[in-house]
Design a protein around this motif. Structure first.
Motif, PDB file in Angstrom:
ATOM      1  N   LEU A 216    -168.564  49.910 -58.670  1.00 17.51           N
ATOM      2  CA  LEU A 216    -168.727  50.750 -59.863  1.00 17.51           C
ATOM      3  C   LEU A 216    -168.331  52.195 -59.588  1.00 17.51           C
ATOM      4  O   LEU A 216    -167.742  52.852 -60.441  1.00 17.51           O
ATOM      5  CB  LEU A 216    -170.175  50.704 -60.355  1.00 17.51           C
ATOM      6  CG  LEU A 216    -170.570  49.489 -61.178  1.00 17.51           C
ATOM      7  CD1 LEU A 216    -172.058  49.529 -61.514  1.00 17.51           C
ATOM      8  CD2 LEU A 216    -169.753  49.386 -62.453  1.00 17.51           C
TER       9      LEU A 216
ATOM     10  N   THR B  43    -165.693  46.454 -70.905  1.00 17.92           N
ATOM     11  CA  THR B  43    -166.464  47.683 -71.072  1.00 17.92           C
ATOM     12  C   THR B  43    -167.393  47.829 -69.864  1.00 17.92           C
ATOM     13  O   THR B  43    -167.495  46.928 -69.034  1.00 17.92           O
ATOM     14  CB  THR B  43    -167.334  47.615 -72.348  1.00 17.92           C
ATOM     15  OG1 THR B  43    -168.291  46.550 -72.186  1.00 17.92           O
ATOM     16  CG2 THR B  43    -166.495  47.371 -73.597  1.00 17.92           C
ATOM     17  N   MET B  44    -168.083  48.959 -69.807  1.00 16.41           N
ATOM     18  CA  MET B  44    -169.057  49.153 -68.739  1.00 16.41           C
ATOM     19  C   MET B  44    -170.124  48.063 -68.797  1.00 16.41           C
ATOM     20  O   MET B  44    -170.535  47.527 -67.778  1.00 16.41           O
ATOM     21  CB  MET B  44    -169.707  50.534 -68.847  1.00 16.41           C
ATOM     22  CG  MET B  44    -170.814  50.765 -67.833  1.00 16.41           C
ATOM     23  SD  MET B  44    -170.263  50.711 -66.130  1.00 16.41           S
ATOM     24  CE  MET B  44    -169.731  52.387 -65.949  1.00 16.41           C
ATOM     25  N   TRP B  45    -170.572  47.717 -70.012  1.00 16.28           N
ATOM     26  CA  TRP B  45    -171.580  46.664 -70.161  1.00 16.28           C
ATOM     27  C   TRP B  45    -171.031  45.317 -69.704  1.00 16.28           C
ATOM     28  O   TRP B  45    -171.738  44.517 -69.107  1.00 16.28           O
ATOM     29  CB  TRP B  45    -172.089  46.580 -71.599  1.00 16.28           C
ATOM     30  CG  TRP B  45    -172.912  47.776 -71.959  1.00 16.28           C
ATOM     31  CD1 TRP B  45    -172.594  48.770 -72.843  1.00 16.28           C
ATOM     32  CD2 TRP B  45    -174.182  48.125 -71.405  1.00 16.28           C
ATOM     33  NE1 TRP B  45    -173.583  49.711 -72.865  1.00 16.28           N
ATOM     34  CE2 TRP B  45    -174.586  49.348 -71.990  1.00 16.28           C
ATOM     35  CE3 TRP B  45    -175.031  47.545 -70.463  1.00 16.28           C
ATOM     36  CZ2 TRP B  45    -175.775  49.976 -71.686  1.00 16.28           C
ATOM     37  CZ3 TRP B  45    -176.221  48.185 -70.159  1.00 16.28           C
ATOM     38  CH2 TRP B  45    -176.585  49.378 -70.762  1.00 16.28           C
TER      39      TRP B  45
ATOM     40  N   MET C  44    -166.190  52.615 -68.070  1.00 12.65           N
ATOM     41  CA  MET C  44    -165.151  51.944 -67.316  1.00 12.65           C
ATOM     42  C   MET C  44    -164.033  51.611 -68.288  1.00 12.65           C
ATOM     43  O   MET C  44    -164.216  50.828 -69.207  1.00 12.65           O
ATOM     44  CB  MET C  44    -165.731  50.686 -66.677  1.00 12.65           C
ATOM     45  CG  MET C  44    -164.843  50.083 -65.645  1.00 12.65           C
ATOM     46  SD  MET C  44    -165.625  48.724 -64.750  1.00 12.65           S
ATOM     47  CE  MET C  44    -166.801  49.606 -63.762  1.00 12.65           C
TER      48      MET C  44
ATOM     49  N   ARG D  12    -160.695  50.108 -69.875  1.00  8.35           N
ATOM     50  CA  ARG D  12    -159.956  48.842 -69.802  1.00  8.35           C
ATOM     51  C   ARG D  12    -158.556  49.145 -69.313  1.00  8.35           C
ATOM     52  O   ARG D  12    -157.896  50.048 -69.806  1.00  8.35           O
ATOM     53  CB  ARG D  12    -159.916  48.183 -71.186  1.00  8.35           C
ATOM     54  CG  ARG D  12    -158.994  46.985 -71.289  1.00  8.35           C
ATOM     55  CD  ARG D  12    -159.578  45.816 -70.574  1.00  8.35           C
ATOM     56  NE  ARG D  12    -158.736  44.654 -70.821  1.00  8.35           N
ATOM     57  CZ  ARG D  12    -158.587  43.678 -69.979  1.00  8.35           C
ATOM     58  NH1 ARG D  12    -159.214  43.696 -68.834  1.00  8.35           N
ATOM     59  NH2 ARG D  12    -157.829  42.651 -70.255  1.00  8.35           N
TER      60      ARG D  12
ATOM     61  N   TYR E 163    -165.715  40.366 -67.226  1.00  3.33           N
ATOM     62  CA  TYR E 163    -165.108  41.673 -67.528  1.00  3.33           C
ATOM     63  C   TYR E 163    -163.795  41.513 -68.286  1.00  3.33           C
ATOM     64  O   TYR E 163    -163.468  42.326 -69.150  1.00  3.33           O
ATOM     65  CB  TYR E 163    -164.891  42.475 -66.247  1.00  3.33           C
ATOM     66  CG  TYR E 163    -164.330  43.849 -66.525  1.00  3.33           C
ATOM     67  CD1 TYR E 163    -165.110  44.825 -67.134  1.00  3.33           C
ATOM     68  CD2 TYR E 163    -163.018  44.161 -66.193  1.00  3.33           C
ATOM     69  CE1 TYR E 163    -164.594  46.076 -67.409  1.00  3.33           C
ATOM     70  CE2 TYR E 163    -162.497  45.416 -66.461  1.00  3.33           C
ATOM     71  CZ  TYR E 163    -163.286  46.369 -67.070  1.00  3.33           C
ATOM     72  OH  TYR E 163    -162.777  47.611 -67.347  1.00  3.33           O
TER      73      TYR E 163
ATOM     74  N   ALA F  80    -168.756  44.914 -67.386  1.00  4.09           N
ATOM     75  CA  ALA F  80    -168.724  44.968 -65.920  1.00  4.09           C
ATOM     76  C   ALA F  80    -170.115  44.729 -65.344  1.00  4.09           C
ATOM     77  O   ALA F  80    -170.282  43.969 -64.387  1.00  4.09           O
ATOM     78  CB  ALA F  80    -168.182  46.316 -65.451  1.00  4.09           C
ATOM     79  N   LEU F  81    -171.122  45.377 -65.942  1.00  2.00           N
ATOM     80  CA  LEU F  81    -172.496  45.196 -65.455  1.00  2.00           C
ATOM     81  C   LEU F  81    -172.973  43.762 -65.648  1.00  2.00           C
ATOM     82  O   LEU F  81    -173.581  43.179 -64.746  1.00  2.00           O
ATOM     83  CB  LEU F  81    -173.439  46.183 -66.157  1.00  2.00           C
ATOM     84  CG  LEU F  81    -173.233  47.656 -65.804  1.00  2.00           C
ATOM     85  CD1 LEU F  81    -174.075  48.545 -66.716  1.00  2.00           C
ATOM     86  CD2 LEU F  81    -173.546  47.916 -64.339  1.00  2.00           C
TER      87      LEU F  81
ATOM     88  N   TYR G 129    -164.176  52.151 -58.945  1.00  2.00           N
ATOM     89  CA  TYR G 129    -163.242  51.468 -59.836  1.00  2.00           C
ATOM     90  C   TYR G 129    -162.420  52.446 -60.678  1.00  2.00           C
ATOM     91  O   TYR G 129    -161.199  52.350 -60.735  1.00  2.00           O
ATOM     92  CB  TYR G 129    -163.969  50.469 -60.743  1.00  2.00           C
ATOM     93  CG  TYR G 129    -163.035  49.840 -61.744  1.00  2.00           C
ATOM     94  CD1 TYR G 129    -162.083  48.924 -61.323  1.00  2.00           C
ATOM     95  CD2 TYR G 129    -163.062  50.191 -63.081  1.00  2.00           C
ATOM     96  CE1 TYR G 129    -161.194  48.360 -62.215  1.00  2.00           C
ATOM     97  CE2 TYR G 129    -162.187  49.632 -63.976  1.00  2.00           C
ATOM     98  CZ  TYR G 129    -161.260  48.718 -63.545  1.00  2.00           C
ATOM     99  OH  TYR G 129    -160.378  48.165 -64.425  1.00  2.00           O
ATOM    100  N   LYS G 130    -163.088  53.374 -61.340  1.00  2.00           N
ATOM    101  CA  LYS G 130    -162.373  54.284 -62.237  1.00  2.00           C
ATOM    102  C   LYS G 130    -161.375  55.164 -61.481  1.00  2.00           C
ATOM    103  O   LYS G 130    -160.216  55.252 -61.879  1.00  2.00           O
ATOM    104  CB  LYS G 130    -163.362  55.126 -63.036  1.00  2.00           C
ATOM    105  CG  LYS G 130    -162.755  55.759 -64.248  1.00  2.00           C
ATOM    106  CD  LYS G 130    -163.828  56.368 -65.119  1.00  2.00           C
ATOM    107  CE  LYS G 130    -163.375  56.328 -66.552  1.00  2.00           C
ATOM    108  NZ  LYS G 130    -164.414  56.700 -67.477  1.00  2.00           N
TER     109      LYS G 130
END
Length: 192
Positions: free
Chosen positions: A180, A118-120, A1, A3, A113, A122-123, A183-184
């Motif tokens: 998820l 980062t993806m982490w 993901m 930024r 976030y 976001a998770l 988003y991108k």
């Protein structure tokens, strides 16, 4: 993901560097409109035992907006579209619960976030948001449901494990998974 970076926008609504750009206002309004439409048109019962609890994808728009533009935008998207429901229906209590559920998921997730883009991050944000949302929904149900459903608090407590908790958990999982997934592509479409 990826930024999302903030670009200089000469059409800012304030002279400060943290003002809301025209683009941010327009995208927030678009997400609010999409969320309002989705809450009016999409209502899917997830659990046959409690058909009055219905899923709508409103949290997805709040999460995507919060990740793209920060927690303030996520908060606006989590509240404004529901005001239409208060104005157009008699479901004030349900609307309050919907605001509580969406806000309590989106704001913690987008705050984390923002700090860890980062993806982490976001998770982790969605995990924390899910926990806050589930706790807020249980507390909200204990206070609000007896007011409009002609149920005692004890009856609501009896529904927590077999109905309320599973419904809200499924709703959060679906919203986070959809956020998820989109988003991108949405952030690329926005040119961020």
């Amino acid at each position: 993901m990826a930024r999302l970076t903030t670009r200089h926008d000469t059409h800012s609504t304030t002279s400060q560097s943290h003002g809301w750009s025209t683009k941010r206002i327009a995208v927030t309004a678009l997400f609010c409109a999409l969320m309002a439409i989705s809450t009016l048109l999409i209502e899917i019962p997830l659990l046959p035992a409690v058909p009055w609890l219905k899923y709508d994808p409103s949290g997805v728009f709040g999460l995507v907006g919060g990740f793209a533009f920060g927690p303030a935008t996520g908060a606006v998207i989590s509240i404004i579209p529901y005001l239409l429901h208060i104005a157009t229906s008699s479901g004030v209590y349900g609307t309050i619960m919907a605001i509580l559920a969406t806000f309590s998921l989106v704001v913690p997730a987008s705050l984390i976030y923002k700090r860890v883009p980062t993806m982490w991050g976001a998770l982790l944000g969605m995990l924390v948001g899910a926990i806050v949302c589930l706790a807020a929904c249980i507390a909200g149900n204990l206070i609000i449901t007896p007011l409009y459903a002609h149920m005692t608090t004890e009856q609501v407590v009896a529904l927590i494990v077999p109905a309320l908790l599973p419904f809200n958990l499924l709703k959060v999982i679906i919203n986070c998974a959809l956020a998820l997934l989109i988003y991108k592509p949405v952030s690329k479409a926005l040119g961020n």
